[in-house]
Each structure stands twice: as C-alpha cells, then as structure tokens.
Scaffold this active site. Structure first.
Site, PDB file in Angstrom:
ATOM      1  N   ARG A 288       0.839  -1.210   0.000  1.00  0.00           N
ATOM      2  CA  ARG A 288       0.000   0.000   0.000  1.00  0.00           C
ATOM      3  C   ARG A 288       0.868   1.253   0.000  1.00  0.00           C
ATOM      4  O   ARG A 288       0.528   2.254  -0.641  1.00  0.00           O
ATOM      5  CB  ARG A 288      -0.942  -0.014   1.210  1.00  0.00           C
ATOM      6  CG  ARG A 288      -1.917   1.157   1.180  1.00  0.00           C
ATOM      7  CD  ARG A 288      -2.960   1.053   2.271  1.00  0.00           C
ATOM      8  NE  ARG A 288      -2.343   1.056   3.583  1.00  0.00           N
ATOM      9  CZ  ARG A 288      -2.969   0.691   4.707  1.00  0.00           C
ATOM     10  NH1 ARG A 288      -4.231   0.300   4.655  1.00  0.00           N
ATOM     11  NH2 ARG A 288      -2.350   0.737   5.863  1.00  0.00           N
TER      12      ARG A 288
ATOM     13  N   ARG B 253      12.347  26.335   0.401  1.00  0.00           N
ATOM     14  CA  ARG B 253      11.439  27.496   0.440  1.00  0.00           C
ATOM     15  C   ARG B 253      10.024  26.985   0.266  1.00  0.00           C
ATOM     16  O   ARG B 253       9.822  25.821  -0.116  1.00  0.00           O
ATOM     17  CB  ARG B 253      11.783  28.514  -0.643  1.00  0.00           C
ATOM     18  CG  ARG B 253      11.537  28.021  -2.040  1.00  0.00           C
ATOM     19  CD  ARG B 253      12.248  28.867  -3.083  1.00  0.00           C
ATOM     20  NE  ARG B 253      12.043  28.283  -4.411  1.00  0.00           N
ATOM     21  CZ  ARG B 253      11.175  28.732  -5.307  1.00  0.00           C
ATOM     22  NH1 ARG B 253      10.428  29.790  -5.051  1.00  0.00           N
ATOM     23  NH2 ARG B 253      11.046  28.141  -6.477  1.00  0.00           N
TER      24      ARG B 253
ATOM     25  N   LYS C  61      -2.883   6.681   1.376  1.00  0.00           N
ATOM     26  CA  LYS C  61      -2.718   6.894   2.821  1.00  0.00           C
ATOM     27  C   LYS C  61      -1.849   8.137   3.013  1.00  0.00           C
ATOM     28  O   LYS C  61      -0.635   8.058   3.247  1.00  0.00           O
ATOM     29  CB  LYS C  61      -2.115   5.652   3.489  1.00  0.00           C
ATOM     30  CG  LYS C  61      -2.362   5.619   4.999  1.00  0.00           C
ATOM     31  CD  LYS C  61      -2.201   4.228   5.556  1.00  0.00           C
ATOM     32  CE  LYS C  61      -2.194   4.180   7.078  1.00  0.00           C
ATOM     33  NZ  LYS C  61      -3.455   4.522   7.718  1.00  0.00           N
TER      34      LYS C  61
HETATM   35  N1  PLP Z   1      -9.387   3.612   6.954  1.00  0.00           N
HETATM   36  C1  PLP Z   1      -8.727   4.666   7.457  1.00  0.00           C
HETATM   37  C2  PLP Z   1      -9.210   6.033   7.130  1.00  0.00           C
HETATM   38  C3  PLP Z   1      -7.604   4.472   8.281  1.00  0.00           C
HETATM   39  O1  PLP Z   1      -6.942   5.536   8.766  1.00  0.00           O
HETATM   40  C4  PLP Z   1      -7.198   3.157   8.581  1.00  0.00           C
HETATM   41  C5  PLP Z   1      -6.050   2.890   9.439  1.00  0.00           C
HETATM   42  O2  PLP Z   1      -5.513   3.738  10.083  1.00  0.00           O
HETATM   43  C6  PLP Z   1      -7.925   2.098   8.055  1.00  0.00           C
HETATM   44  C7  PLP Z   1      -9.006   2.348   7.224  1.00  0.00           C
HETATM   45  C8  PLP Z   1      -7.528   0.676   8.333  1.00  0.00           C
HETATM   46  O3  PLP Z   1      -6.370   0.328   7.619  1.00  0.00           O
HETATM   47  P1  PLP Z   1      -5.445  -0.858   8.140  1.00  0.00           P
HETATM   48  O4  PLP Z   1      -6.316  -2.025   8.348  1.00  0.00           O
HETATM   49  O5  PLP Z   1      -4.461  -1.073   7.044  1.00  0.00           O
HETATM   50  O6  PLP Z   1      -4.807  -0.371   9.415  1.00  0.00           O
END
Ligand code: PLP
Length: 287
Positions: free
Chosen positions: A53, A98, A148
């Site tokens: 990811r 900057r 993310k």
């Molecule tokens: N959705 C959001 C918005 C998140 O911030 C997270 C984890 O922090 C998840 C889903 C779950 O992702 P994962 O199972 O990879 O931790």
C-alpha cells in the site's frame, strides 16, 4: 522508554535529536504518505500488504523512493526493545528550501519512522476486547481516500467529534453511502452474511479489511463488498470496525442506538478466533 530511538534519513537517533526542516513539504503541505504497522514480540504483522500500500501511495504522489524497509523497520524495532510496538513511518516529498506549491521531481524524500507501545490484543483473547460506540457523520474528505496521505484534518475532526460524543470511532457517510471510519474500515453482519463497502477512491484499502475477507473466504463465511446505507447499519445484527493495531472490534451502539442485542456477536467471536489463529501461525511458523 521504548519510543526513544527513531529513524530519520538513514540514521537511528534519539527522538530529541531528530530534526526536520521547516521547509519540508510534509510540514508545509502535508505532501507525504504514511503507514502504521503492528509488531508483536518484535514480529511484524502484515508487513507485506502495508509495504504494497505504501508503494501505491508513493506512486500516486509520484514520490520516488528506494529503501530496504524490512531491514530498517526490524532494526528500529530491535533498537526499541523488540516488544509489542506499532511502527509509524512517513515519507515526505522532502525539503524544498522554500515554500512553493510546485515541486522539482528530483527532490530527495524525507524518511521518518518511530515506534509506540501497543497492547498485544491476542494475549488477552476476545474477553479482553471492549465493544465500542460509534457515531455517523458526514465524510468531508477528498476523492483519493485510497492514498494513505497525511492530510488528515477531516479524520481528526470526526474522531474528535466522536470522542466528545462519548464514542470511540466516527463512521463517515457520503451521498447516502457509508464509507469507513476515521481510522478504520467498516463491516456489518446481516443474517450470517458479512458486508463491507467496496474498494475505490472513497475508502482506504485497509490491510486488516483484506485479511478479514481472506479469513472469511478460508472459513467459508459468505461476504459481499457493496454499498451500505445508514439503514443497513441500523438493521445489522453485528457491526465491526477493523484496523491494524485493533484487528476487528465489535460496535455495540451507533448514534446511541443498540446494535443487535448489544453484545459482542457470534460472527465477530469467530473472526477474532480466526485472527488469533493467524497470529499464532505467524509467531510459531506452524501451519
Ligand atoms: N481507513 C482509514 C481512514 C484508516 O486511517 C485506517 C487505518 O488507520 C484504516 C481504514 C484501516 O487500515 P489498516 O487495516 O491497514 O490499518
């Protein structure tokens, strides 16, 4: 303290010695991506899907990076005592010298990682998991929630809203369709079938969400990835959220209304058991 040593741009240093430029684009624009990966007794849980990811997020922002993550993260965890830790890692586009919105493609990314102690949820079993209350609120985020990225202001606002309402998570809804929690994915159970919002740019592809579906497949639990409404949520027999450091958590009330019979549900217990078995296999190497 287990969180004392951090990783910054190739070096392992005490946290107080780690310094980032005020012109770093992560600081100025949130021009950065991150991951949170749990380690139990020093062993990573789901490293591969997290790194996959991360690659997706970096590619979406066009941040080039070549780094041996397993080596860096294992070293960081070892230097922090190797126990039960969540590792936070962040990659920013770097220090531009900057403040200017457009960037030079040849910039050197800033790479940071640190650890935080976590509870080993598998040590205490299902009785150690507390069911939670959630609220439902508007999803105010952008349309690339599959990345993310560190621009987490909408998530922070809804999580704070939940906290102030006495709830542990805020589920978000956009155009009548439930998306996910402020820091988790959503599952509901109805008549023995597991439902979760389908993947797309409106939700983060959670690594735990993927594991839930993989374990469901293996155990013959029927599931569907589909649109879910607020009514679906209220009519559910069970509601769960999922995230890396919490695995699957039963939701016992939504906006003050009791879910099912108000107890942790049987399918949640089954899924928690499947997670515990998966964790056991990971720790022992047993099939
Ligand atoms: N959705 C959001 C918005 C998140 O911030 C997270 C984890 O922090 C998840 C889903 C779950 O992702 P994962 O199972 O990879 O931790």
């Amino acid at each position: 303290m287990s969180s004392d040593i951090v990783y910054l741009d190739g070096a392992f240093v005490p946290a107080q010695d780690a310094k980032v430029s005020v012109f770093d684009r992560g600081f100025l624009f949130g021009d950065s991506v991150y991951e949170v990966i749990p380690f139990y007794r020093g062993v990573a849980f789901g490293l591969e899907p997290h790194l996959k990811r991360l690659e997706h997020s970096l590619a979406a922002l066009r941040i080039p990076l070549s780094i041996d993550w397993p080596a860096v993260l294992n070293e960081l965890v070892t230097r922090n005592g190797g126990g039960n830790l969540s590792v936070y890692l962040q990659v920013t586009r770097g220090d531009a010298g900057r403040r200017t919105p457009v960037y030079d493609a040849s910039m050197q990314p800033t790479v940071f990682a640190c650890c935080n102690p976590i509870r080993n949820i598998y040590a205490d079993g299902p009785d150690g998991v507390a069911g939670i209350a959630v609220i439902v609120t508007a999803d105010l985020r952008w349309h690339r929630c599959d990345i993310k990225a560190n621009g987490l202001l909408p998530n922070i606002l809804v999580l704070q809203q939940a906290r102030e309402a006495g709830a542990a998570e805020a589920l978000m809804i956009r155009d009548g369709i439930l998306t996910e929690g402020g820091s988790s994915n959503l599952f509901i159970v109805r008549s023995g079938v597991l439902y979760t919002p389908k993947l797309g740019s409106e939700i983060l592809g959670g690594t735990t969400r993927e594991l839930v579906l993989e374990l469901a497949r293996g155990a013959g639990i029927p599931y569907q990835e589909t649109d879910l409404s607020y009514e679906n949520l209220l009519e559910a027999d069970e509601v769960w959220i999922s995230s890396s450091t919490r695995a699957v958590v039963p939701v016992l009330s939504v906006d003050g209304k009791t879910v099912g019979d108000g107890e942790k549900g049987p399918l949640w217990r089954r899924m928690f058991e499947l997670f515990s078995q998966f964790h056991h296999r990971l720790m022992t190497g047993e099939e």
